[in-house]
Design an enzyme around this catalytic site. Structure first.
Site, PDB file in Angstrom:
ATOM      1  CB  CYS A 124      -0.959  -0.138   1.291  1.00  0.00           C
ATOM      2  SG  CYS A 124      -2.403   1.176   1.048  1.00  0.00           S
TER       3      CYS A 124
ATOM      4  CG  ASP B 188      -3.994   0.185  10.110  1.00  0.00           C
ATOM      5  OD1 ASP B 188      -2.799  -0.263  10.382  1.00  0.00           O
ATOM      6  OD2 ASP B 188      -4.278   1.002   9.058  1.00  0.00           O
TER       7      ASP B 188
END
Length: 196
Positions: free
Chosen positions: A6, A122
């Site tokens: 990412c 996360d």
């Protein structure tokens, strides 16, 4: 094992990640992020990627119609929601991953009932990890993110048994610019670790 790289901001890093075996490439469409990219700048990168590499757009509190338009224009395979958005507000047929920050505990029922294709767990803050064991044993597709790097991704996979893993800041030489050697080591470690 889905392995996502990412925070991609340039063609060189995107093509390197794809060549090294990344399943998915993430583009951050959030102006406050140091890894932010404009849709117009992401378009040629998306067009250059092999068709079998998923293009994931990361959004924070953007209107569903705006997200849908960007996804269509760029040919995104997945939209990843990091704010207060609700996956149910998005059109049928649009693949949605919903992100949750994990602090000391996890609301397992909330995660399991989330109407998204996958849930991304996360860390409490960017670049920080969480107790990966909290992600284990879920029937929902789980993507583990936050603080992952070449040295700890195997441990994370063993602890969480996730559907996927996602790394960004710990694979960089500077925000938005990847370290290709670290990226190669991360992908090799993740892809070789059997989650079953």
């Amino acid at each position: 094992m889905v392995v996502k790289i990412c925070g991609i901001t340039n063609r060189e890093d995107a093509l390197a990640a794809a060549a090294l075996g990344a399943t998915a490439i993430g583009f951050v469409f959030h102006p406050e992020s140091p890894r932010s990219i404009l849709p117009k700048d992401a378009l040629p990168i998306c067009q250059a990627l092999p068709s079998d590499v998923w293009k994931v757009g990361v959004f924070v509190n953007r209107a569903a119609d705006c997200v849908s338009k960007i996804a269509l224009r760029l040919g995104l395979d997945v939209v990843q929601l990091h704010g207060e958005e609700q996956p149910a507000d998005y059109p049928e047929g649009l693949r949605v991953w919903k992100a949750f920050r994990v602090r000391k505990e996890l609301d397992a029922a909330h995660i399991e009932l989330c109407p998204a294709e996958a849930v991304l767990l996360d860390g409490p803050a960017n670049g920080q990890s969480f107790d990966w064991a909290l992600a284990a044993g879920k029937t929902k597709r789980i993507v583990v993110a936050g603080g992952l790097d070449p040295d700890n991704v195997r441990e994370a996979i063993r602890a969480a048994r996730p559907w996927g893993v996602d790394a960004s800041s710990r694979l960089e030489v500077s925000p938005g610019k990847k370290d290709h050697a670290k990226m190669a080591r991360f992908l090799k470690a993740a892809l070789e670790e059997d989650p079953i």
